[in-house]
Design an enzyme around this catalytic site. Structure first.
Site, PDB file in Angstrom:
ATOM      1  N   ASP A 196      -5.273 -11.370  11.747  1.00  0.00           N
ATOM      2  CA  ASP A 196      -6.480 -11.877  11.074  1.00  0.00           C
ATOM      3  C   ASP A 196      -6.198 -13.093  10.204  1.00  0.00           C
ATOM      4  O   ASP A 196      -7.128 -13.829   9.848  1.00  0.00           O
ATOM      5  CB  ASP A 196      -7.089 -10.787  10.173  1.00  0.00           C
ATOM      6  CG  ASP A 196      -7.802  -9.699  10.962  1.00  0.00           C
ATOM      7  OD1 ASP A 196      -7.719  -9.710  12.198  1.00  0.00           O
ATOM      8  OD2 ASP A 196      -8.439  -8.829  10.325  1.00  0.00           O
ATOM      9  N   ARG A 242       0.839  -1.196   0.000  1.00  0.00           N
ATOM     10  CA  ARG A 242       0.000   0.000   0.000  1.00  0.00           C
ATOM     11  C   ARG A 242       0.875   1.248   0.000  1.00  0.00           C
ATOM     12  O   ARG A 242       2.029   1.193   0.406  1.00  0.00           O
ATOM     13  CB  ARG A 242      -0.789   0.013   1.314  1.00  0.00           C
ATOM     14  CG  ARG A 242      -2.266  -0.032   1.190  1.00  0.00           C
ATOM     15  CD  ARG A 242      -2.838   0.107   2.595  1.00  0.00           C
ATOM     16  NE  ARG A 242      -3.505  -1.093   3.047  1.00  0.00           N
ATOM     17  CZ  ARG A 242      -4.776  -1.362   2.830  1.00  0.00           C
ATOM     18  NH1 ARG A 242      -5.511  -0.520   2.154  1.00  0.00           N
ATOM     19  NH2 ARG A 242      -5.306  -2.478   3.267  1.00  0.00           N
ATOM     20  N   VAL A 298     -20.357  -5.822  13.828  1.00  0.00           N
ATOM     21  CA  VAL A 298     -19.692  -4.571  14.210  1.00  0.00           C
ATOM     22  C   VAL A 298     -19.666  -3.559  13.067  1.00  0.00           C
ATOM     23  O   VAL A 298     -20.024  -2.388  13.236  1.00  0.00           O
ATOM     24  CB  VAL A 298     -18.246  -4.854  14.669  1.00  0.00           C
ATOM     25  CG1 VAL A 298     -17.633  -3.641  15.290  1.00  0.00           C
ATOM     26  CG2 VAL A 298     -18.215  -6.007  15.647  1.00  0.00           C
ATOM     27  N   ILE A 299     -19.265  -3.993  11.878  1.00  0.00           N
ATOM     28  CA  ILE A 299     -19.140  -3.060  10.752  1.00  0.00           C
ATOM     29  C   ILE A 299     -20.501  -2.477  10.387  1.00  0.00           C
ATOM     30  O   ILE A 299     -20.656  -1.266  10.235  1.00  0.00           O
ATOM     31  CB  ILE A 299     -18.502  -3.764   9.529  1.00  0.00           C
ATOM     32  CG1 ILE A 299     -17.037  -4.093   9.845  1.00  0.00           C
ATOM     33  CG2 ILE A 299     -18.619  -2.903   8.278  1.00  0.00           C
ATOM     34  CD1 ILE A 299     -16.286  -4.789   8.731  1.00  0.00           C
ATOM     35  N   CYS A 322      -6.701  -1.331   9.206  1.00  0.00           N
ATOM     36  CA  CYS A 322      -7.137  -0.578  10.383  1.00  0.00           C
ATOM     37  C   CYS A 322      -6.943   0.926  10.211  1.00  0.00           C
ATOM     38  O   CYS A 322      -7.880   1.705  10.347  1.00  0.00           O
ATOM     39  CB  CYS A 322      -6.381  -1.076  11.613  1.00  0.00           C
ATOM     40  SG  CYS A 322      -6.748  -0.137  13.098  1.00  0.00           S
ATOM     41  N   HIS A 368     -15.054  10.426  41.622  1.00  0.00           N
ATOM     42  CA  HIS A 368     -16.435  10.840  41.415  1.00  0.00           C
ATOM     43  C   HIS A 368     -16.434  12.250  40.854  1.00  0.00           C
ATOM     44  O   HIS A 368     -15.691  13.098  41.343  1.00  0.00           O
ATOM     45  CB  HIS A 368     -17.177  10.825  42.757  1.00  0.00           C
ATOM     46  CG  HIS A 368     -18.580  11.342  42.649  1.00  0.00           C
ATOM     47  ND1 HIS A 368     -19.582  10.614  42.036  1.00  0.00           N
ATOM     48  CD2 HIS A 368     -19.135  12.506  43.055  1.00  0.00           C
ATOM     49  CE1 HIS A 368     -20.706  11.333  42.096  1.00  0.00           C
ATOM     50  NE2 HIS A 368     -20.467  12.467  42.701  1.00  0.00           N
ATOM     51  N   ARG A 414     -15.433 -11.149   7.563  1.00  0.00           N
ATOM     52  CA  ARG A 414     -14.188 -11.011   6.802  1.00  0.00           C
ATOM     53  C   ARG A 414     -13.475 -12.357   6.751  1.00  0.00           C
ATOM     54  O   ARG A 414     -13.769 -13.243   7.549  1.00  0.00           O
ATOM     55  CB  ARG A 414     -13.284  -9.954   7.453  1.00  0.00           C
ATOM     56  CG  ARG A 414     -13.898  -8.562   7.462  1.00  0.00           C
ATOM     57  CD  ARG A 414     -12.990  -7.543   8.159  1.00  0.00           C
ATOM     58  NE  ARG A 414     -11.713  -7.354   7.482  1.00  0.00           N
ATOM     59  CZ  ARG A 414     -11.492  -6.523   6.470  1.00  0.00           C
ATOM     60  NH1 ARG A 414     -12.479  -5.782   6.001  1.00  0.00           N
ATOM     61  NH2 ARG A 414     -10.296  -6.410   5.925  1.00  0.00           N
ATOM     62  N   LEU A 454       1.577   3.004   5.409  1.00  0.00           N
ATOM     63  CA  LEU A 454       1.613   1.927   6.409  1.00  0.00           C
ATOM     64  C   LEU A 454       0.311   1.937   7.221  1.00  0.00           C
ATOM     65  O   LEU A 454      -0.482   2.865   7.134  1.00  0.00           O
ATOM     66  CB  LEU A 454       2.825   2.132   7.331  1.00  0.00           C
ATOM     67  CG  LEU A 454       4.192   2.000   6.645  1.00  0.00           C
ATOM     68  CD1 LEU A 454       5.297   2.522   7.544  1.00  0.00           C
ATOM     69  CD2 LEU A 454       4.452   0.528   6.277  1.00  0.00           C
ATOM     70  N   GLY A 455       0.114   0.900   8.032  1.00  0.00           N
ATOM     71  CA  GLY A 455      -1.053   0.902   8.922  1.00  0.00           C
ATOM     72  C   GLY A 455      -2.131  -0.105   8.562  1.00  0.00           C
ATOM     73  O   GLY A 455      -3.059  -0.330   9.339  1.00  0.00           O
TER      74      GLY A 455
HETATM   75  P1  NAI Z   1     -19.463  -9.938  11.874  1.00  0.00           P
HETATM   76  O1  NAI Z   1     -19.016 -11.319  11.810  1.00  0.00           O
HETATM   77  O2  NAI Z   1     -19.233  -9.123  13.101  1.00  0.00           O
HETATM   78  O3  NAI Z   1     -21.043  -9.857  11.564  1.00  0.00           O
HETATM   79  C1  NAI Z   1     -21.601 -10.358  10.367  1.00  0.00           C
HETATM   80  C2  NAI Z   1     -23.104 -10.528  10.527  1.00  0.00           C
HETATM   81  O4  NAI Z   1     -23.652 -10.823   9.248  1.00  0.00           O
HETATM   82  C3  NAI Z   1     -23.499 -11.658  11.450  1.00  0.00           C
HETATM   83  O5  NAI Z   1     -24.409 -11.179  12.415  1.00  0.00           O
HETATM   84  C4  NAI Z   1     -24.116 -12.677  10.504  1.00  0.00           C
HETATM   85  O6  NAI Z   1     -25.139 -13.442  11.132  1.00  0.00           O
HETATM   86  C5  NAI Z   1     -24.686 -11.803   9.412  1.00  0.00           C
HETATM   87  N1  NAI Z   1     -24.900 -12.469   8.108  1.00  0.00           N
HETATM   88  C6  NAI Z   1     -24.054 -13.316   7.473  1.00  0.00           C
HETATM   89  N2  NAI Z   1     -24.593 -13.731   6.300  1.00  0.00           N
HETATM   90  C7  NAI Z   1     -25.799 -13.127   6.169  1.00  0.00           C
HETATM   91  C8  NAI Z   1     -26.823 -13.137   5.167  1.00  0.00           C
HETATM   92  N3  NAI Z   1     -26.733 -13.851   4.020  1.00  0.00           N
HETATM   93  N4  NAI Z   1     -27.947 -12.392   5.379  1.00  0.00           N
HETATM   94  C9  NAI Z   1     -28.071 -11.651   6.505  1.00  0.00           C
HETATM   95  N5  NAI Z   1     -27.129 -11.595   7.480  1.00  0.00           N
HETATM   96  C10 NAI Z   1     -25.995 -12.306   7.316  1.00  0.00           C
HETATM   97  O7  NAI Z   1     -18.796  -9.229  10.596  1.00  0.00           O
HETATM   98  P2  NAI Z   1     -18.482  -7.722  10.214  1.00  0.00           P
HETATM   99  O8  NAI Z   1     -19.384  -6.772  10.914  1.00  0.00           O
HETATM  100  O9  NAI Z   1     -18.461  -7.734   8.723  1.00  0.00           O
HETATM  101  O10 NAI Z   1     -17.013  -7.508  10.772  1.00  0.00           O
HETATM  102  C11 NAI Z   1     -15.927  -8.286  10.284  1.00  0.00           C
HETATM  103  C12 NAI Z   1     -14.823  -8.383  11.283  1.00  0.00           C
HETATM  104  O11 NAI Z   1     -14.201  -7.123  11.487  1.00  0.00           O
HETATM  105  C13 NAI Z   1     -15.305  -8.875  12.616  1.00  0.00           C
HETATM  106  O12 NAI Z   1     -14.457  -9.895  13.058  1.00  0.00           O
HETATM  107  C14 NAI Z   1     -15.194  -7.688  13.516  1.00  0.00           C
HETATM  108  O13 NAI Z   1     -14.868  -8.035  14.836  1.00  0.00           O
HETATM  109  C15 NAI Z   1     -14.082  -6.856  12.860  1.00  0.00           C
HETATM  110  N6  NAI Z   1     -14.316  -5.439  13.134  1.00  0.00           N
HETATM  111  C16 NAI Z   1     -14.122  -4.973  14.393  1.00  0.00           C
HETATM  112  C17 NAI Z   1     -14.385  -3.664  14.700  1.00  0.00           C
HETATM  113  C18 NAI Z   1     -14.225  -3.197  16.105  1.00  0.00           C
HETATM  114  O14 NAI Z   1     -13.543  -3.861  16.876  1.00  0.00           O
HETATM  115  N7  NAI Z   1     -14.833  -2.087  16.517  1.00  0.00           N
HETATM  116  C19 NAI Z   1     -14.859  -2.708  13.676  1.00  0.00           C
HETATM  117  C20 NAI Z   1     -15.058  -3.318  12.415  1.00  0.00           C
HETATM  118  C21 NAI Z   1     -14.769  -4.631  12.154  1.00  0.00           C
END
Ligand code: NAI
Length: 462
Positions: free
Chosen positions: A309, A35, A179-180, A42, A441, A269, A38-39
């Site tokens: 990952d 890329r 989460v996303i 995230c 407090h 992912r 860097l980074g």
């Molecule tokens: P995720 O695994 O958190 O959620 C995906 C959701 O999609 C699940 O609830 C699943 O049941 C649903 N799903 C799957 N197939 C489907 C379908 N055909 N129809 C309807 N629903 C369906 O995945 P997400 O949100 O894409 O995140 C990916 C990764 O990135 C995760 O491991 C997450 O922890 C990480 N992440 C972490 C963040 C944070 O720590 N704040 C921010 C963004 C991403």
């Protein structure tokens, strides 16, 4: 062509942290990154730009919801989307340049380009082949694809496209209540987009404590989210100005569809490990696509390691960082260790959601005797003063020993206040240890202490 103690492929949180720490420990280190900056995901197209947009749009939400209550009068500001995007870009650059500076400071070499491993102990970047005693794969992940859905990053987007839409859409369908989906959905909901989340399961945020998930869904619905639960997306058809999402309800197999300007696919992912020649090397890959490693991050090929990952475990930047730190120690001949039982997870919505350790559902499954200490932010003076009294802190402790087993928070500052529980858990503390610790407090952290008190004789303010 050069020779290094360690070459790390991938300059994201796992790779760059591993490189800097290995250099601190005296190793001659290089990082291969193709890329421009860097980074990794995230910093460039994940955690950091999303936090900038979450901050900007939360500020707007505050103006709309709370300013007049505090005697701050005058109309709400208009949104200059291009300027908000520029602020996001500056935030990213500030951070990625920071890593470049840290590389120089620690004498880590950046080999610009995409790396492959032609044979054990060698890394090819462009036409150059470099030698290394240790090679570390820290190449991260990419969005999983969904059958029947073609991503164009304009109308049908992943998190990458969602961060840089050309305009604020009137409507958005988010596939997946993880989460996303909920973080990016929050950004657009606060900007006035009608956000509908279609989720396969019956609860949002898979794996979260059920009480938290339920409360979170209710709060998001109040913020304008619409949820279609128990719905499996069948496909997306893209038109000139929008798309149609079809789904099937699991309870009765009935089909329905939704039209939206933009569709965000956020269904998980998968490890990004292509293009490095791993198959030819004979690197063992697990059925779900991760590189197989032992407890010390070693693959089945001598001198080849993997972290973040690309291997098993939660796909979190800080999990990758911890693995990078531990592996640097191992490569330097010391002992490195990651405590997978104490890795916090945070969702940066408003309110924030944070958790560490086991959930109540997991304890039930394990048949373990436990107690619950809960405290609502309604009883927290600071939260009430800033209109953020929704949510609660829930601490789970062993019924007999009082040892803290998990903590789940939905409320203000959850992503920060969870860390006192992480530290407590690292030290094997009891709920009483937390309860006996003086907390300033008025702070949000007092809610953690109150939840700890609730594991004993009871909270004071509830
Ligand atoms: P995720 O695994 O958190 O959620 C995906 C959701 O999609 C699940 O609830 C699943 O049941 C649903 N799903 C799957 N197939 C489907 C379908 N055909 N129809 C309807 N629903 C369906 O995945 P997400 O949100 O894409 O995140 C990916 C990764 O990135 C995760 O491991 C997450 O922890 C990480 N992440 C972490 C963040 C944070 O720590 N704040 C921010 C963004 C991403």
């Amino acid at each position: 062509m050069a020779s290094f103690d360690a070459i790390i492929i991938g300059g994201g949180p796992g790779g760059y942290v591993c490189a800097i720490h290995a250099a601190q420990l005296g190793l001659n280190v290089a990082v291969v990154e193709g890329r421009e900056a860097l980074g990794g995901t995230c910093l460039n197209i994940g955690c950091i730009p999303s936090k900038a947009l979450l901050h900007a749009t939360h500020s707007l939400h505050e103006v709309h919801e709370n300013f007049t209550k505090m005697g701050l009068m005058g109309g709400a500001p208009t949104v200059d989307w291009a300027k908000m995007q520029a602020y996001k870009a500056e935030t990213v650059t500030g951070n990625t340049k920071g890593i470049e500076f840290l590389f120089k400071k620690n004498k880590v070499t950046w080999l610009k380009g995409w790396g492959s491993i032609p044979e054990p102990g060698k890394v090819k970047v462009g036409t150059d082949i470099h030698d290394a005693k240790y090679i570390v794969i820290a190449t991260g992940s990419e969005p999983s694809s969904l059958p029947g859905v073609t991503v164009d990053e304009k109308i049908v987007v992943t998190s990458t496209g969602a961060l840089s839409l050309s305009a604020i859409p009137k409507s958005m369908v988010v596939i997946g209540a993880g989460v996303i989906g909920l973080e990016m959905g929050s950004v657009y909901a606060r900007l006035g987009t009608k956000v509908t989340v279609v989720e396969y399961l019956d609860a949002i945020t898979p794996g979260a404590d059920a009480e938290v998930a339920k409360s979170f869904q209710r709060i998001l619905a109040k913020q304008g989210f619409t949820f279609v639960m128990g719905a499996a997306v069948q496909g997306v058809v893209t038109g000139k100005t929008g798309a149609k999402v079809t789904y099937k309800l699991r309870k009765n197999d009935s089909e329905a569809s939704l039209d939206a300007d933009v569709v965000l696919v956020a269904t998980g992912r998968k490890p990004f490990i292509t293009g490095m020649g791993l198959a030819a090397l004979g690197v063992e890959i697990l059925p779900r696509g991760q590189i197989k490693t032992d407890a010390h991050f070693a693959t089945n090929i001598k001198g080849l390691y993997a972290i973040g990952d690309a291997i098993v475990g939660p796909m979190l930047a800080h999990k990758a960082e911890d693995e990078g730190m531990a592996l640097a120690e191992i490569m330097a001949g010391k002992s490195g260790h990651v405590n997978y039982g104490v890795i916090p997870g945070v969702i940066y919505t408003m309110p924030e959601v944070a958790s560490v350790g086991v959930t109540e559902e997991q304890l039930k499954e394990q048949g373990r005797a436990y107690k619950v200490g809960k405290f609502p932010f309604m009883g927290n003076a600071r939260a009430k003063a800033v209109f953020q009294a929704e949510g609660f802190v829930k601490i789970l402790a062993d019924k007999d020993t009082d040892r803290i087993l998990g903590c789940h928070i939905i409320g203000p500052g959850a992503g920060d206040i969870i860390h006192e529980v992480c530290v407590a858990m690292e030290f094997g503390a009891s709920a009483q240890d937390l309860a006996l610790t003086c907390h300033a407090h008025p702070t949000y952290s007092e809610a953690v202490r109150e939840a700890a008190l609730a594991c004993g004789h009871g909270a004071i303010h509830a």
